[in-house]
Scaffold this motif. Structure first.
Motif, PDB file in Angstrom:
ATOM      1  N   THR A  39      -6.165   6.083  -9.760  1.00  0.00           N
ATOM      2  CA  THR A  39      -6.122   4.654  -9.419  1.00  0.00           C
ATOM      3  C   THR A  39      -5.757   3.950 -10.613  1.00  0.00           C
ATOM      4  N   ALA A  49      -9.279  -1.737  -8.610  1.00  0.00           N
ATOM      5  CA  ALA A  49      -9.996  -2.001  -7.668  1.00  0.00           C
ATOM      6  C   ALA A  49      -9.156  -2.212  -6.349  1.00  0.00           C
ATOM      7  N   THR A  50      -8.300  -3.081  -6.949  1.00  0.00           N
ATOM      8  CA  THR A  50      -7.261  -3.588  -5.552  1.00  0.00           C
ATOM      9  C   THR A  50      -6.520  -2.372  -5.101  1.00  0.00           C
ATOM     10  N   ALA A  73       0.781  -1.202   0.183  1.00  0.00           N
ATOM     11  CA  ALA A  73      -0.009  -0.008  -0.154  1.00  0.00           C
ATOM     12  C   ALA A  73       0.905   1.190   0.072  1.00  0.00           C
ATOM     13  N   ALA A  88      -7.309   0.662  -5.361  1.00  0.00           N
ATOM     14  CA  ALA A  88      -8.125   1.514  -4.555  1.00  0.00           C
ATOM     15  C   ALA A  88      -8.292   1.165  -2.966  1.00  0.00           C
ATOM     16  N   GLN A  89      -8.585  -0.241  -3.037  1.00  0.00           N
ATOM     17  CA  GLN A  89      -8.428  -0.826  -1.884  1.00  0.00           C
ATOM     18  C   GLN A  89      -7.399  -0.801  -0.555  1.00  0.00           C
ATOM     19  N   ARG A  90      -6.216  -0.942  -1.422  1.00  0.00           N
ATOM     20  CA  ARG A  90      -5.105  -0.441  -0.631  1.00  0.00           C
ATOM     21  C   ARG A  90      -4.685   0.878  -0.085  1.00  0.00           C
ATOM     22  N   VAL A 133      -7.221   3.097   0.607  1.00  0.00           N
ATOM     23  CA  VAL A 133      -8.343   3.453   1.404  1.00  0.00           C
ATOM     24  C   VAL A 133      -7.826   2.764   2.974  1.00  0.00           C
ATOM     25  N   ARG A 134      -7.216   1.434   2.918  1.00  0.00           N
ATOM     26  CA  ARG A 134      -6.739   0.947   4.072  1.00  0.00           C
ATOM     27  C   ARG A 134      -5.505   1.717   4.659  1.00  0.00           C
TER      28      ARG A 134
END
Length: 411
Positions: free
Chosen positions: A139, A151-152, A125, A154-156, A158-159
């Motif tokens: 992204t 999408a992967t 990340a 984006a999730q990283r 956000v976390r």
């Protein structure tokens, strides 16, 4: 100043300084999302105020100050409706009392990079977060750099933001004793920033000079903090690549490959600085992948013509690099060097081996290289299929035109 001129000036400041302003707001506010909101509010206000009052002497400082006050207003409203949330009220009080000076703006992006690369964050990340927040890459652009789904990414991101907020990770450059263990991820970030600028993943232009310039600036800052061989190697690598910029496109924006570039257009000053840095870095006998890549770039830079290139030396350097950092991309670059030394069939065999392992199947440069070797070998239909696959995978306009021209050449 007329309204159109003010709007143009606001757009220019946003283009040139928005990420620097955002970095300072993130440090001041301690919240990525609040800082992003404050940034856009500040630019919105600027359009109106600068038409009425004129453009301030220091637009960047003005925008940071305005964004900070807008964020305080947001927190006041939240506190009014959430009076039972003591943490929110404490955050507001701390922000209202904090001192801020415009002199603090300059180094905030380097500070933010170290925050985004903090060891408490997941390794996968750190780089995407930095590219998104420091460099304003989308992204989709970041996903292309990592060859993974948007999408992967984006999730990283956000976390990672949540981790920074919840763990209260500080916005600061590490101490000299902490710097070495934090260095690898920061070097990787700076080089990815440079690469996106050197060969943009999407768009009408081959390069994004704002990103290469920013990466080099950060590299210089980092070398002042820690003049380690790998820092010198990275800076040398970026300078040597940047030296070729004037020769990489024609007057009408068409891509010119390395072998066909007018080397008289290469920037001799950047080459001299880059070669000097890599000599210093290698002299100590302790070097890593950035030094090796810079050494390869230096061999190219020192060749007066494409025919003078010392391909055996380049292949040898790639052999060392591949042992140091095994990677299909390094293997692909080595295949290109082997083709120059030993012929296109050798290069093609190497690339086919990479693709047969299921690696780089979605990497357009692997397919364009394969197409080029097939073309040289007279295997026209294979070349056509590989060029078409490369064309499917690239979204950069100059590269697409280059591939389309190669396809027409086959006809």
């Amino acid at each position: 100043m007329p309204g159109a001129a003010v709007s143009a000036r606001v757009e220019q400041v946003y283009r040139e300084d928005s990420r620097r302003i955002l970095a300072t707001l993130i440090r001041l506010l301690g919240d990525f999302d609040l800082a992003e909101e404050a940034l856009h509010e500040a630019f919105f206000v600027a359009v109106e105020r600068w038409q009425r009052d004129g453009v301030p002497d220091n637009p960047r400082t003005w925008l940071v100050s305005t964004g900070r006050f807008k964020a305080i207003d947001v927190l006041r409203r939240r506190a009014r409706f959430n009076a039972s949330r003591p943490l929110l009220i404490a955050q507001l009080e701390e922000l209202e009392q904090a001192h801020w000076s415009g002199e603090e703006v300059e180094d905030d992006r380097l500070r933010l990079i170290f925050t985004c690369c903090h060891p408490a964050l997941a390794a996968d990340a750190q780089v995407p977060l930095t590219l998104r927040e420091v460099c304003d890459l989308t992204t989709e652009e970041i996903a292309r750099a990592f060859l993974v789904a948007p999408a992967t990414i984006a999730q990283r991101i956000v976390r990672a933001k949540a981790k920074i907020r919840d763990a209260k990770i500080p916005y600061q450059v590490p101490t000299l004793t902490e710097l070495p263990e934090r260095l690898d991820s920061v070097l990787r970030v700076i080089y990815l920033v440079f690469n996106e600028g050197y060969s943009a993943s999407v768009g009408d232009e081959l390069t994004r000079e704002d990103l290469t310039r920013e990466a080099i600036r950060l590299g210089r800052l980092l070398m002042e903090l820690l003049p380690e061989p790998e820092v010198m190697g990275l800076l040398a690598l970026m300078l040597l690549h940047e030296s070729r910029r004037p020769a990489r496109t024609s007057a009408d924006g068409e891509l010119i490959v390395l072998d066909e570039q007018d080397r008289g257009l290469w920037d001799a000053g950047l080459i001299a600085e880059g070669c000097g840095l890599i000599e210093r870095a290698l002299a100590g006998g302790r070097f890593g992948p950035y030094c090796l890549q810079a050494a390869i770039a230096a061999v190219h830079a020192e060749a007066a013509t494409a025919a003078d290139t010392d391909w055996p030396q380049i292949v040898g350097l790639y052999d060392v690099l591949l042992r140091a950092v095994p990677s299909p991309v390094v293997e692909l670059n080595r295949a290109a060097a082997l083709a120059q030394r030993d012929g296109p069939l050798v290069g093609l065999t190497q690339i086919d081996g990479i693709l047969q392992r299921g690696e780089l199947l979605d990497y357009h440069l692997a397919h364009s290289a394969r197409a080029e070797f097939c073309r040289q070998l007279g295997r026209v239909e294979e070349a056509r299929a590989a060029y078409l696959r490369a064309l499917e995978l690239t979204r950069q306009v100059p590269e697409r035109r280059f591939l389309q021209e190669r396809l027409r050449g086959l006809d």
